[in-house]
Structure formats: structure tokens, C-alpha cells
Design a protein around this motif. Structure first.
Motif, PDB file in Angstrom:
ATOM      1  N   VAL A  20     -25.403  21.082  33.386  1.00  0.00           N
ATOM      2  CA  VAL A  20     -26.162  20.423  34.447  1.00  0.00           C
ATOM      3  C   VAL A  20     -27.412  19.767  33.880  1.00  0.00           C
ATOM      4  CG1 VAL A  20     -27.506  20.825  36.542  1.00  0.00           C
ATOM      5  CG2 VAL A  20     -25.255  21.870  36.282  1.00  0.00           C
ATOM      6  N   VAL A  21     -28.129  20.454  33.003  1.00  0.00           N
ATOM      7  CA  VAL A  21     -29.358  19.909  32.414  1.00  0.00           C
ATOM      8  C   VAL A  21     -29.047  18.693  31.558  1.00  0.00           C
ATOM      9  CG1 VAL A  21     -31.207  20.393  30.774  1.00  0.00           C
ATOM     10  CG2 VAL A  21     -30.647  22.055  32.539  1.00  0.00           C
ATOM     11  N   SER A  22     -27.993  18.761  30.756  1.00  0.00           N
ATOM     12  CA  SER A  22     -27.658  17.616  29.907  1.00  0.00           C
ATOM     13  C   SER A  22     -27.168  16.437  30.730  1.00  0.00           C
ATOM     14  CB  SER A  22     -26.623  17.997  28.856  1.00  0.00           C
ATOM     15  OG  SER A  22     -25.402  18.316  29.473  1.00  0.00           O
ATOM     16  N   ALA A  23     -26.486  16.678  31.827  1.00  0.00           N
ATOM     17  CA  ALA A  23     -26.021  15.589  32.691  1.00  0.00           C
ATOM     18  C   ALA A  23     -27.186  14.875  33.358  1.00  0.00           C
ATOM     19  CB  ALA A  23     -25.058  16.124  33.744  1.00  0.00           C
ATOM     20  N   VAL A  24     -28.237  15.617  33.673  1.00  0.00           N
ATOM     21  CA  VAL A  24     -29.416  15.008  34.286  1.00  0.00           C
ATOM     22  C   VAL A  24     -30.244  14.279  33.238  1.00  0.00           C
ATOM     23  CG1 VAL A  24     -31.595  15.525  35.432  1.00  0.00           C
ATOM     24  CG2 VAL A  24     -29.497  16.630  36.191  1.00  0.00           C
ATOM     25  N   ALA A  25     -30.346  14.807  32.027  1.00  0.00           N
ATOM     26  CA  ALA A  25     -31.181  14.211  30.986  1.00  0.00           C
ATOM     27  C   ALA A  25     -30.518  13.018  30.320  1.00  0.00           C
ATOM     28  CB  ALA A  25     -31.519  15.263  29.937  1.00  0.00           C
ATOM     29  N   ALA A  28     -31.450   9.402  31.675  1.00  0.00           N
ATOM     30  CA  ALA A  28     -32.830   9.038  31.332  1.00  0.00           C
ATOM     31  C   ALA A  28     -32.922   8.658  29.858  1.00  0.00           C
ATOM     32  CB  ALA A  28     -33.767  10.203  31.644  1.00  0.00           C
ATOM     33  N   HIS A  29     -32.212   9.394  29.003  1.00  0.00           N
ATOM     34  CA  HIS A  29     -32.224   9.080  27.571  1.00  0.00           C
ATOM     35  C   HIS A  29     -31.550   7.732  27.318  1.00  0.00           C
ATOM     36  CE1 HIS A  29     -32.101   9.591  23.267  1.00  0.00           C
ATOM     37  NE2 HIS A  29     -30.786   9.377  23.292  1.00  0.00           N
ATOM     38  N   ASP A  30     -30.415   7.481  27.978  1.00  0.00           N
ATOM     39  CA  ASP A  30     -29.720   6.196  27.827  1.00  0.00           C
ATOM     40  C   ASP A  30     -30.579   5.043  28.323  1.00  0.00           C
ATOM     41  OD1 ASP A  30     -27.572   7.590  26.827  1.00  0.00           O
ATOM     42  OD2 ASP A  30     -26.419   7.531  28.706  1.00  0.00           O
ATOM     43  N   ARG A  34     -31.957   1.938  26.132  1.00  0.00           N
ATOM     44  CA  ARG A  34     -31.700   0.550  26.523  1.00  0.00           C
ATOM     45  C   ARG A  34     -32.997  -0.249  26.584  1.00  0.00           C
ATOM     46  NH1 ARG A  34     -29.432   1.562  31.029  1.00  0.00           N
ATOM     47  NH2 ARG A  34     -31.167   1.044  32.370  1.00  0.00           N
ATOM     48  N   LEU A  35     -34.061   0.365  27.104  1.00  0.00           N
ATOM     49  CA  LEU A  35     -35.357  -0.316  27.161  1.00  0.00           C
ATOM     50  C   LEU A  35     -35.925  -0.546  25.768  1.00  0.00           C
ATOM     51  CD1 LEU A  35     -36.906   1.486  30.239  1.00  0.00           C
ATOM     52  CD2 LEU A  35     -36.447  -0.957  30.046  1.00  0.00           C
ATOM     53  N   GLU A  36     -35.742   0.425  24.872  1.00  0.00           N
ATOM     54  CA  GLU A  36     -36.221   0.266  23.494  1.00  0.00           C
ATOM     55  C   GLU A  36     -35.516  -0.896  22.801  1.00  0.00           C
ATOM     56  OE1 GLU A  36     -35.618   4.053  21.668  1.00  0.00           O
ATOM     57  OE2 GLU A  36     -37.118   5.039  22.922  1.00  0.00           O
ATOM     58  N   HIS A  37     -34.249  -1.116  23.134  1.00  0.00           N
ATOM     59  CA  HIS A  37     -33.507  -2.241  22.551  1.00  0.00           C
ATOM     60  C   HIS A  37     -33.838  -3.560  23.244  1.00  0.00           C
ATOM     61  CE1 HIS A  37     -30.972  -0.237  19.612  1.00  0.00           C
ATOM     62  NE2 HIS A  37     -30.838   0.764  20.468  1.00  0.00           N
ATOM     63  N   SER A  38     -34.580  -3.523  24.347  1.00  0.00           N
ATOM     64  CA  SER A  38     -34.940  -4.742  25.078  1.00  0.00           C
ATOM     65  C   SER A  38     -36.283  -5.309  24.656  1.00  0.00           C
ATOM     66  CB  SER A  38     -35.003  -4.449  26.583  1.00  0.00           C
ATOM     67  OG  SER A  38     -33.769  -4.013  27.052  1.00  0.00           O
ATOM     68  N   LEU A  39     -36.999  -4.590  23.798  1.00  0.00           N
ATOM     69  CA  LEU A  39     -38.342  -5.012  23.393  1.00  0.00           C
ATOM     70  C   LEU A  39     -38.416  -5.213  21.887  1.00  0.00           C
ATOM     71  CD1 LEU A  39     -40.324  -2.474  25.592  1.00  0.00           C
ATOM     72  CD2 LEU A  39     -40.125  -4.925  25.990  1.00  0.00           C
ATOM     73  N   VAL A  40     -39.223  -6.187  21.476  1.00  0.00           N
ATOM     74  CA  VAL A  40     -39.467  -6.458  20.056  1.00  0.00           C
ATOM     75  C   VAL A  40     -40.720  -5.714  19.638  1.00  0.00           C
ATOM     76  CG1 VAL A  40     -39.975  -8.271  18.377  1.00  0.00           C
ATOM     77  CG2 VAL A  40     -38.434  -8.733  20.252  1.00  0.00           C
ATOM     78  N   ALA A  41     -40.688  -5.149  18.441  1.00  0.00           N
ATOM     79  CA  ALA A  41     -41.874  -4.453  17.921  1.00  0.00           C
ATOM     80  C   ALA A  41     -42.992  -5.469  17.702  1.00  0.00           C
ATOM     81  CB  ALA A  41     -41.539  -3.737  16.623  1.00  0.00           C
ATOM     82  N   PRO A  42     -44.170  -5.265  18.309  1.00  0.00           N
ATOM     83  CA  PRO A  42     -45.236  -6.271  18.234  1.00  0.00           C
ATOM     84  C   PRO A  42     -45.957  -6.325  16.895  1.00  0.00           C
ATOM     85  CG  PRO A  42     -45.978  -4.390  19.488  1.00  0.00           C
ATOM     86  CD  PRO A  42     -44.532  -4.148  19.168  1.00  0.00           C
ATOM     87  N   LYS A  65     -40.539   6.562  26.942  1.00  0.00           N
ATOM     88  CA  LYS A  65     -40.001   7.850  27.411  1.00  0.00           C
ATOM     89  C   LYS A  65     -40.896   8.456  28.488  1.00  0.00           C
ATOM     90  CE  LYS A  65     -37.421   8.729  23.266  1.00  0.00           C
ATOM     91  NZ  LYS A  65     -37.436   9.231  21.920  1.00  0.00           N
ATOM     92  N   LYS A  66     -42.208   8.286  28.323  1.00  0.00           N
ATOM     93  CA  LYS A  66     -43.137   8.797  29.325  1.00  0.00           C
ATOM     94  C   LYS A  66     -42.973   8.039  30.639  1.00  0.00           C
ATOM     95  CE  LYS A  66     -47.409   7.614  29.682  1.00  0.00           C
ATOM     96  NZ  LYS A  66     -48.776   7.252  29.613  1.00  0.00           N
ATOM     97  N   PHE A  67     -42.855   6.707  30.570  1.00  0.00           N
ATOM     98  CA  PHE A  67     -42.690   5.895  31.778  1.00  0.00           C
ATOM     99  C   PHE A  67     -41.387   6.240  32.491  1.00  0.00           C
ATOM    100  CE2 PHE A  67     -45.376   2.261  29.809  1.00  0.00           C
ATOM    101  CZ  PHE A  67     -46.535   2.860  30.251  1.00  0.00           C
ATOM    102  N   VAL A  68     -40.315   6.434  31.730  1.00  0.00           N
ATOM    103  CA  VAL A  68     -39.027   6.793  32.326  1.00  0.00           C
ATOM    104  C   VAL A  68     -39.139   8.158  32.997  1.00  0.00           C
ATOM    105  CG1 VAL A  68     -36.632   7.410  31.798  1.00  0.00           C
ATOM    106  CG2 VAL A  68     -37.625   5.353  30.807  1.00  0.00           C
ATOM    107  N   GLY A  69     -39.834   9.081  32.332  1.00  0.00           N
ATOM    108  CA  GLY A  69     -40.036  10.405  32.913  1.00  0.00           C
ATOM    109  C   GLY A  69     -40.865  10.365  34.187  1.00  0.00           C
TER     110      GLY A  69
END
Length: 147
Positions: A20-25, A28-30, A34-42, A65-69
Motif C-alpha cells: 500500500v505504501v509503495s503504491a501511494v509513493a 509521486a516519484h514518477d 517526469r518534472l525533472e526531465h521537463s526542466l533544463v539545469a540552469p 520533490k518537496k513541491f510534489v509532496g
């Protein structure tokens, strides 16, 4: 029916709790990935935040990760980084530039194929020129028999 919890059921309960915990987490991890792959390192503007190993990219990964959380939407997170670094931070441009970035290559390919088709059709239509064969005039050759 009476459900009793004993030591015999403990491994099964632990397995169910972990599932249950892994299904919920997992979503959020995915989503964070996906967001990390949508941004270029400044710091260098050459790799995504997910792939780059600079301190700035690592800080952005932690922020994402904090924003997603916190429950922020993808649009809010991308807007935050766009406001901070400009539109250049986005891998895919938004709005009109995005349409152009996706449409122009296909238009260029279509025009190129059309040009090749026209050239091939003209080459097939053209009849080879028939050269007239003119007789070569006889030239008197003087021989030197003084060997």
C-alpha cells in the motif's frame, strides 16, 4: 467472523502495508521524475535536471520533490521555475513556440520530399539528346620513312 492479529499473520500484514505504501509513493516519484526531465539545469543549459550532477540541479531535484509532496500541480511547479529562470528552463516550449517546434520540421521534410519528387519527374521526362555523328574529314598524314 472475527479477525485476529497474531504473530502468524504479521508477515502478511507487513507485506500488505509495504504494498500500500509503495503504491501511494510510486505516482509521486514518477511525477517528480517526469518534472525533472521537463526542466533544463540552469547552470549550463545543456542537460535536464534529472541527468545533470551540479549542485544547482541537485537543489532543483530536492525542491521538485518537496513541491510534489506539498501537493502543487505540475503547472504550478513549472511556472515557478519559469518565473525564476525564464522560459529557457523548459525543455518543451509552451504556446506558439511549441507549435512551431513541432510543426516546422514536418513542413521542411514535406517540402524536401516534394522537391526531390519534382526533380525525379523532370529527369524522367527529359529525352536524351541525340548527338549527330559527323564524319571526320580525312587528314593527310605525312609519313617520315627515313628511319
Amino acid at each position: 467472523m472475527v479477525f485476529t492479529v497474531g504473530f502468524a499473520n504479521l508477515p502478511g500484514l507487513m507485506l500488505m502495508l509495504c504494498t500500500v505504501v509503495s503504491a501511494v509513493a510510486a505516482p509521486a516519484h514518477d511525477r517528480a521524475a517526469r518534472l525533472e526531465h521537463s526542466l533544463v539545469a540552469p547552470c549550463c543549459w545543456s542537460e535536464t535536471v534529472a541527468d545533470h550532477r551540479s549542485p544547482a540541479a541537485m537543489a532543483m531535484r530536492a525542491e521538485i520533490k518537496k513541491f510534489v509532496g506539498e501537493g502543487k500541480t505540475d503547472r504550478e511547479i513549472l511556472a515557478f521555475y519559469k518565473a525564476q529562470y525564464g522560459a529557457r528552463v523548459l525543455i518543451e516550449p509552451e504556446g506558439t513556440p511549441r507549435i512551431w517546434a513541432n510543426v516546422i520540421p514536418w513542413i521542411a521534410i514535406a517540402l524536401g520530399l516534394g522537391f526531390v519528387w519534382i526533380v525525379i519527374r523532370r529527369m524522367q521526362r527529359r529525352e536524351p539528346a541525340v548527338a549527330e555523328v559527323l564524319p571526320v574529314p580525312a587528314v593527310a598524314v605525312e609519313s617520315d620513312d627515313e628511319w
